[in-house]
Structures are given as C-alpha cells and as structure tokens.
Design an enzyme around this catalytic site. Sequence first.
Site, PDB file in Angstrom:
ATOM      1  N   GLU A  40       0.964  -1.282   0.147  1.00 55.81           N
ATOM      2  CA  GLU A  40       0.174   0.015   0.121  1.00 55.81           C
ATOM      3  C   GLU A  40       1.028   1.245   0.021  1.00 55.81           C
ATOM      4  O   GLU A  40       0.556   2.284  -0.692  1.00 55.81           O
ATOM      5  CB  GLU A  40      -0.847   0.132   1.182  1.00 55.81           C
ATOM      6  CG  GLU A  40      -2.057  -0.778   1.142  1.00 55.81           C
ATOM      7  CD  GLU A  40      -3.061  -0.652  -0.029  1.00 55.81           C
ATOM      8  OE1 GLU A  40      -3.059   0.110  -0.630  1.00 55.81           O
ATOM      9  OE2 GLU A  40      -3.859  -1.575  -0.677  1.00 55.81           O
ATOM     10  N   GLN A  45       0.563   6.972  -5.420  1.00 53.97           N
ATOM     11  CA  GLN A  45       1.210   7.691  -6.446  1.00 53.97           C
ATOM     12  C   GLN A  45       1.703   6.733  -7.453  1.00 53.97           C
ATOM     13  O   GLN A  45       2.579   7.053  -8.479  1.00 53.97           O
ATOM     14  CB  GLN A  45       2.284   8.602  -6.074  1.00 53.97           C
ATOM     15  CG  GLN A  45       1.799   9.524  -4.961  1.00 53.97           C
ATOM     16  CD  GLN A  45       1.058  10.558  -5.137  1.00 53.97           C
ATOM     17  OE1 GLN A  45       0.758  10.825  -6.163  1.00 53.97           O
ATOM     18  NE2 GLN A  45       0.213  11.023  -3.957  1.00 53.97           N
ATOM     19  N   THR A  46       1.798   5.290  -7.523  1.00 48.17           N
ATOM     20  CA  THR A  46       2.476   4.561  -8.313  1.00 48.17           C
ATOM     21  C   THR A  46       1.580   3.516  -9.210  1.00 48.17           C
ATOM     22  O   THR A  46       0.668   2.859  -8.261  1.00 48.17           O
ATOM     23  CB  THR A  46       3.660   4.067  -7.730  1.00 48.17           C
ATOM     24  OG1 THR A  46       4.403   4.940  -6.959  1.00 48.17           O
ATOM     25  CG2 THR A  46       4.713   3.387  -8.771  1.00 48.17           C
ATOM     26  N   LEU A  83      11.211   4.684  -7.419  1.00 48.05           N
ATOM     27  CA  LEU A  83       9.736   4.647  -7.068  1.00 48.05           C
ATOM     28  C   LEU A  83       9.340   6.108  -6.708  1.00 48.05           C
ATOM     29  O   LEU A  83       8.153   6.438  -6.705  1.00 48.05           O
ATOM     30  CB  LEU A  83       9.701   3.617  -5.916  1.00 48.05           C
ATOM     31  CG  LEU A  83       8.844   2.271  -6.112  1.00 48.05           C
ATOM     32  CD1 LEU A  83       8.554   1.885  -4.688  1.00 48.05           C
ATOM     33  CD2 LEU A  83       7.576   2.396  -7.091  1.00 48.05           C
ATOM     34  N   TYR A 123      -6.156   6.552   4.393  1.00 49.47           N
ATOM     35  CA  TYR A 123      -6.482   5.438   3.313  1.00 49.47           C
ATOM     36  C   TYR A 123      -5.750   4.028   3.639  1.00 49.47           C
ATOM     37  O   TYR A 123      -6.444   3.071   4.030  1.00 49.47           O
ATOM     38  CB  TYR A 123      -6.087   6.097   2.182  1.00 49.47           C
ATOM     39  CG  TYR A 123      -6.061   4.578   1.081  1.00 49.47           C
ATOM     40  CD1 TYR A 123      -7.104   4.135   0.667  1.00 49.47           C
ATOM     41  CD2 TYR A 123      -4.484   4.152   0.790  1.00 49.47           C
ATOM     42  CE1 TYR A 123      -7.069   3.042  -0.188  1.00 49.47           C
ATOM     43  CE2 TYR A 123      -4.526   3.183   0.024  1.00 49.47           C
ATOM     44  CZ  TYR A 123      -5.826   2.410  -0.353  1.00 49.47           C
ATOM     45  OH  TYR A 123      -5.712   1.235  -1.132  1.00 49.47           O
ATOM     46  N   ASP A 141      -9.807   5.327  -2.111  1.00 46.86           N
ATOM     47  CA  ASP A 141      -8.923   5.789  -2.669  1.00 46.86           C
ATOM     48  C   ASP A 141      -9.284   6.394  -4.072  1.00 46.86           C
ATOM     49  O   ASP A 141     -10.491   6.409  -4.184  1.00 46.86           O
ATOM     50  CB  ASP A 141      -7.724   4.752  -3.064  1.00 46.86           C
ATOM     51  CG  ASP A 141      -8.445   3.454  -3.908  1.00 46.86           C
ATOM     52  OD1 ASP A 141      -9.441   3.524  -4.252  1.00 46.86           O
ATOM     53  OD2 ASP A 141      -7.335   2.963  -4.407  1.00 46.86           O
ATOM     54  N   CYS A 200     -18.621  -0.673 -19.093  1.00 47.90           N
ATOM     55  CA  CYS A 200     -20.075  -0.640 -18.322  1.00 47.90           C
ATOM     56  C   CYS A 200     -20.753  -2.019 -18.427  1.00 47.90           C
ATOM     57  O   CYS A 200     -21.347  -2.678 -17.710  1.00 47.90           O
ATOM     58  CB  CYS A 200     -20.732   0.526 -18.608  1.00 47.90           C
ATOM     59  SG  CYS A 200     -20.159   2.117 -18.182  1.00 47.90           S
ATOM     60  N   CYS A 209     -26.182   2.059 -11.904  1.00 49.76           N
ATOM     61  CA  CYS A 209     -25.198   2.965 -12.040  1.00 49.76           C
ATOM     62  C   CYS A 209     -26.046   4.168 -12.788  1.00 49.76           C
ATOM     63  O   CYS A 209     -26.427   4.222 -13.906  1.00 49.76           O
ATOM     64  CB  CYS A 209     -23.992   2.470 -12.792  1.00 49.76           C
ATOM     65  SG  CYS A 209     -22.811   4.036 -12.886  1.00 49.76           S
TER      66      CYS A 209
HETATM   67 FE1  SF4 Z   1     -20.032   1.696 -15.763  1.00 47.65          FE
HETATM   68 FE2  SF4 Z   1     -21.165   2.657 -13.673  1.00 47.65          FE
HETATM   69 FE3  SF4 Z   1     -20.103   0.325 -13.978  1.00 47.65          FE
HETATM   70 FE4  SF4 Z   1     -18.343   2.250 -13.711  1.00 47.65          FE
HETATM   71  S1  SF4 Z   1     -19.689   1.964 -12.185  1.00 47.65           S
HETATM   72  S2  SF4 Z   1     -18.151   0.801 -15.037  1.00 47.65           S
HETATM   73  S3  SF4 Z   1     -19.581   3.884 -14.867  1.00 47.65           S
HETATM   74  S4  SF4 Z   1     -21.731   1.024 -14.958  1.00 47.65           S
END
Ligand code: SF4
Length: 359
Positions: A40, A45-46, A83, A123, A141, A200, A209
Amino acid sequence: MVAQARAKDLLDWYDRHRRRLPWRALPGEISDPYALWLSEVMLQQTTVTAVIPYFENFLSRWPTVQALASAHLDDVLTQWAGLGYYARARNLHACARVISETLEGSFPDDEEALIRLPGIGSYTAAAIVAIAFDHRAVVVDGNVERVMARLHAVEDPLPQSKPRLKKLADVLTPAKRPGDYAQAVMDLGATVCTPKSPSCVLCPWQKPCAARRLGVAETLPRKLPKKAKPNRKGVCLWLTRPDGAILLRRRPEKGLLGGMMEVPSTPWGDQEWRRQDAHPHAPVTVAPSKWTSLPGLIAHTFTHFHLELHVEAASVTVRRAEAAAEKPDHYWVHLDAMGEHPLPSLMRKVVKHVVKVGY
Ligand code: SF4
C-alpha cells in the site's frame, strides 16, 4: 424502479474476476499485514506494474517487519530508488522501527492506532484494517472515488466532493467480507470502471449506475482544472577525480528528494543560469577555464514543477578532491558503484546523460 447497488453483486463479481497480485492472499488465506502495508505504501502515486518488482525485491531482502527495521536506511533508500516520493521510503523504515521496537512486531488492527504510525494516513490505515484483519473500515482511494462518483452521478468536482464520496462509500461497505469488498472496488476501478472508456457492459453495478444511465460516466469524477506547472532550471556540476570517481552529495533530510544522493547542482530557479553564475555553486573551487559545457538537457517532471538541467563538467586535482571528501555528506563514487547509492530517478538520468554524451 432504479436498482440499488449492493455489495453482494460486487463480491460475486470479485469471486470470479479478482486480480492475482503478489501481496494479495488467495481465497481462504489470511493476508500478511506486513506485505499488505508494504504494497500500500508503494502503491501511493505509483502503478501496480511499476510496484511489483520493487515489492518482490523488498520482501525477499526483508521478509519481516523486524528485518526491515534492522536494515540501514541507506539500503532502503537505494532499493527504493526509482519509485519516487522518497519520504515514503524514510517513513516506511521509521514505521518498521516503531512496530518492531514498541509493538513487538505486530501491526495494530485499529485505524486510530495505525494513523499514529509514521507515513500511515487514513487510506492506508483503513486498507490494512479491512484487508489484513477483515474488520469493517471505509477504504477510499482514487478508484473508489471514481466508482462512487459514477454510481451516484456526483457532479461536484474533486476535491470538494471527497466527504460526500466517502459517505457514499460508507453506506455500501458491508459488515461481512469487508476486506474482499475493499479489494473488489479497487479491482473494479482498475479493470472495469477505468478513468477513460469504462467497460460498463462488464460491470456488476451497471443496472444501478446513474452515470451509465445518464451517459456521463466518462466525464466523472469532475475535477477542478489543474494549475499549469512552472518550469525550473538548474545546472549540474559534474566533478571527476583523476581516478574517474564522481563527486556526489547527500541532500538534506527534509524537503524534495530528502536524504537521497545527487550530483551537486545550483539551486533550481525560474531563470536560465549563466555559466559564470553556476560554477561558484560547485563544492570544489575550479578555475573558470577548466569547465566544459556538456551538450543537451535533462528534463524531469516533479509533482509541482518541470525541471530542466544542463551539465557543466570539470576534473579536479587530488588535493582538491581530498578537500571535497572532508565536507560532510560529500562522497567520491565510481560509476560502476552508483547502483549502491540512493540515487533518485532524476540523478540516474543525469548520470546516463553524461555517460551518453561521453564526458
Ligand atoms: Fe460503468 Fe457505472 Fe460500472 Fe463504472 S460503475 S463501469 S460507470 S456501470
């Protein structure tokens, strides 16, 4: 009626599609908090791809937190070189020492105690608690923020939207399998809900979503426009001894590239340096006629600025070289031994450049 996002749907997806990562426990295994913490800290940043060889090298050199605590800081910085964000390596070492010396080598399993350790922020603390101990913790994150912003079509830009995104993440975090859930959201963000062109159709949360429904997924999360990075300029002062060794010095502990080694240079400012103004910054006095201007520039980008370095080179006498070696934190190092010193990426570029142009 719009479907509600459920942790269970994501966990079912994770059981089929989880990534295999060297720090990740297999199903049914218990995560090693040390390995998880190491990964972690490295991953801040990497990218995963960049981190894997470093992680494997660290774990084979220092398989336990006690082994890392006993290591010399310079060895840790040397193995970390490349790094970036070197304060992380210093904190890693300091944290290993605290855990080894005051906590009998065991990582605490609560966020408050973890946050008190060097280099562990909210985090990382939440990730350790959730993944290594399977206690409920809200792990947020950049991946999680992106997924939450899209799932709920949050239009407010980052970073102002952070508290709201954390609340949304909290609502979805389950009491059962919180460690797998945290890794599942990370995997979803890394492999399906990617910053550009999210897939998606492969997403277990496509029905609930909001961003997908509204056709705005790719535009979220919104971000305030970034400020342009300023350009800074400097001159590296490459000094060689008659036997070919090169003068390096250690940077101050605090600040950019703190504690790392460097080819001495002028300060890095906004203006182009004139040669005659740069030479007096060398740790050894060299007559103006002895300097050679090397062709080309070394370009490097830090988080907050771009840097361009030009190189001036000179050979120094044995007497001057001995005087330089007596200065604190100055060392003559042969080219083939550079790898044994903690040189950051920028300084490796400088060395490569000088070797390439053939001084
Ligand atoms: Fe697509 Fe929403 Fe799933 Fe992200 S959370 S991949 S925007 S359906």
